[in-house]
Design an enzyme around this catalytic site. Structure first.
Site, PDB file in Angstrom:
ATOM      1  N   ASN A  10       0.932  -1.172  -0.111  1.00 53.55           N
ATOM      2  CA  ASN A  10       0.177   0.104   0.080  1.00 53.55           C
ATOM      3  C   ASN A  10       0.709   1.680  -0.189  1.00 53.55           C
ATOM      4  OD1 ASN A  10      -1.368   1.609   0.599  1.00 53.55           O
ATOM      5  ND2 ASN A  10      -2.804   1.466   2.488  1.00 53.55           N
ATOM      6  N   LYS A  12      -0.093   3.819  -0.483  1.00 53.86           N
ATOM      7  CA  LYS A  12      -0.556   5.403  -0.370  1.00 53.86           C
ATOM      8  C   LYS A  12      -0.388   6.524  -0.890  1.00 53.86           C
ATOM      9  CE  LYS A  12      -0.107   2.832   4.933  1.00 53.86           C
ATOM     10  NZ  LYS A  12      -0.010   3.437   6.761  1.00 53.86           N
ATOM     11  N   HIS A  93      -9.567   0.434   5.523  1.00 50.93           N
ATOM     12  CA  HIS A  93      -7.501   1.374   6.593  1.00 50.93           C
ATOM     13  C   HIS A  93      -8.577   2.041   7.074  1.00 50.93           C
ATOM     14  CE1 HIS A  93      -4.069   2.634   7.194  1.00 50.93           C
ATOM     15  NE2 HIS A  93      -3.579   1.358   5.838  1.00 50.93           N
ATOM     16  N   GLU A  95      -6.479   4.419   7.872  1.00 49.19           N
ATOM     17  CA  GLU A  95      -6.220   6.166   7.566  1.00 49.19           C
ATOM     18  C   GLU A  95      -7.736   7.042   7.327  1.00 49.19           C
ATOM     19  OE1 GLU A  95      -2.784   5.316   5.609  1.00 49.19           O
ATOM     20  OE2 GLU A  95      -1.458   4.659   8.184  1.00 49.19           O
ATOM     21  N   GLU A 163      -4.484  -5.282  11.242  1.00 52.28           N
ATOM     22  CA  GLU A 163      -3.634  -4.409  11.653  1.00 52.28           C
ATOM     23  C   GLU A 163      -4.310  -3.550  12.778  1.00 52.28           C
ATOM     24  OE1 GLU A 163      -2.171  -2.859   7.014  1.00 52.28           O
ATOM     25  OE2 GLU A 163      -3.918  -1.936   7.809  1.00 52.28           O
ATOM     26  N   GLY A 169       3.099   2.042  10.911  1.00 53.80           N
ATOM     27  CA  GLY A 169       3.610   3.102  10.799  1.00 53.80           C
ATOM     28  C   GLY A 169       4.444   4.120  11.786  1.00 53.80           C
ATOM     29  N   SER A 207       3.807  -2.352  10.676  1.00 55.80           N
ATOM     30  CA  SER A 207       5.573  -2.087  10.410  1.00 55.80           C
ATOM     31  C   SER A 207       6.089  -3.728  10.079  1.00 55.80           C
ATOM     32  CB  SER A 207       6.115  -1.741  12.471  1.00 55.80           C
ATOM     33  OG  SER A 207       5.644  -0.490  12.570  1.00 55.80           O
TER      34      SER A 207
HETATM   35  P1  PGA Z   1       2.874   0.114   7.654  1.00 51.77           P
HETATM   36  O1  PGA Z   1       1.635  -0.089   7.349  1.00 51.77           O
HETATM   37  O2  PGA Z   1       3.580  -1.166   7.143  1.00 51.77           O
HETATM   38  O3  PGA Z   1       3.742   1.288   7.016  1.00 51.77           O
HETATM   39  O4  PGA Z   1       3.288   0.050   9.232  1.00 51.77           O
HETATM   40  C1  PGA Z   1       0.935  -0.391   6.632  1.00 51.77           C
HETATM   41  C2  PGA Z   1      -0.525  -0.637   6.163  1.00 51.77           C
HETATM   42  O5  PGA Z   1      -0.577   0.773   6.205  1.00 51.77           O
HETATM   43  O6  PGA Z   1      -2.047  -0.958   5.950  1.00 51.77           O
END
Ligand code: PGA
Length: 251
Positions: A10, A12, A93, A95, A163, A169, A207
């Protein structure tokens, strides 16, 4: 059943269309031996055009609107995506839930629209750090599953991504026990809700990187990864794909 693991990147709001095409070309060249792993790239909308992918590589969209067309300024429909060759979509997601206030009701509409249009949804769920500290992780996940999947008859071809929000992140990965327990709980909840569905994946996200991917893919119940940060670097993404392939081929 021996499911082919999925490694999804992803991006983003990163990478221009040109950067994305170059990235995909290099990743494909550097993973050309894979037979057992599916790789899905999630560029921004602008990076979905002019990308032709064949199995085991797939194109996914990070978002879409559940209506087919209409006066929805700034939105993108499923028909527009499928014409670009998109076969996967991310739904729910954290976010989008957090920054764009997407509700369980909207997520449910998107999941239904994805199903009707034969798109494979990656349906993201995950608890906050407060939920975990209060011991309410399971009830939080159960609520997200029940609300998101309300009125849906079958989850065959679905992908659920566990997640934990506190791991996205942050560089802080959930530990093996936490991941095992959460995947196990999700699986048993889905069995109760959809006793006839067997053909779905449960991915871990939060992560995932070149250091931990090898260990995390060995956890029982982990069918692959949804990766943010580490999917932006060719070197890291290639290494994770090749490691998953190697470990799952042996298994
Ligand atoms: P990340 O993001 O690997 O940077 O933690 C995962 C995600 O948002 O799906």
């Amino acid at each position: 059943m021996n499911k082919k693991p999925i490694v999804a990147g992803n991006w983003k709001m990163n990478k221009t269309p040109l950067e994305g095409r170059e990235f995909i070309k290099v990743v494909k060249e550097s993973t050309s031996d894979i037979q057992n792993t599916k790789v899905v790239f999630f560029p921004a909308f602008t990076g979905l055009n002019d990308v032709v992918l064949n199995s085991p590589y797939y194109l996914g969209a990070q978002n879409f609107h559940w209506e087919n067309s209409g006066a929805y300024t700034g939105e993108v429909s499923i028909e527009m995506l499928t014409e670009c060759g998109v076969s996967y979509v991310i739904v729910g997601h954290s976010e989008r839930r957090q920054f764009f206030k997407e509700s369980n009701t909207e997520i449910n509409k998107k999941l239904k629209a994805a199903l009707v249009n034969n798109l494979k949804p990656i349906f993201c769920i995950g608890e906050t750090i407060d939920d975990r500290r209060e011991g309410s992780t399971e009830s939080f996940l159960q609520n997200q599953l029940e609300k998101g999947l309300e009125g849906i008859n079958s989850i065959d071809s679905f992908i659920i991504a566990y997640e934990p929000i506190w791991a996205i992140g942050t560089g802080e990965t959930a530990d093996k026990r936490q991941i095992f327990d959460a995947h196990n709980f999700i699986q048993s909840t889905l069995k109760k809700l959809f006793p006839k569905s067997h053909n779905y994946h449960i991915l871990y996200g939060g992560s995932v990187n070149t250091e931990n991917a090898k260990e995390l893919i060995k956890i029982d119940g982990v069918d692959g990864f949804l990766i943010g940060g580490a999917s932006l670097s060719k070197k890291s993404f290639v290494k994770i794909i090749n490691d998953v392939e190697k470990i799952r081929r042996k298994a």
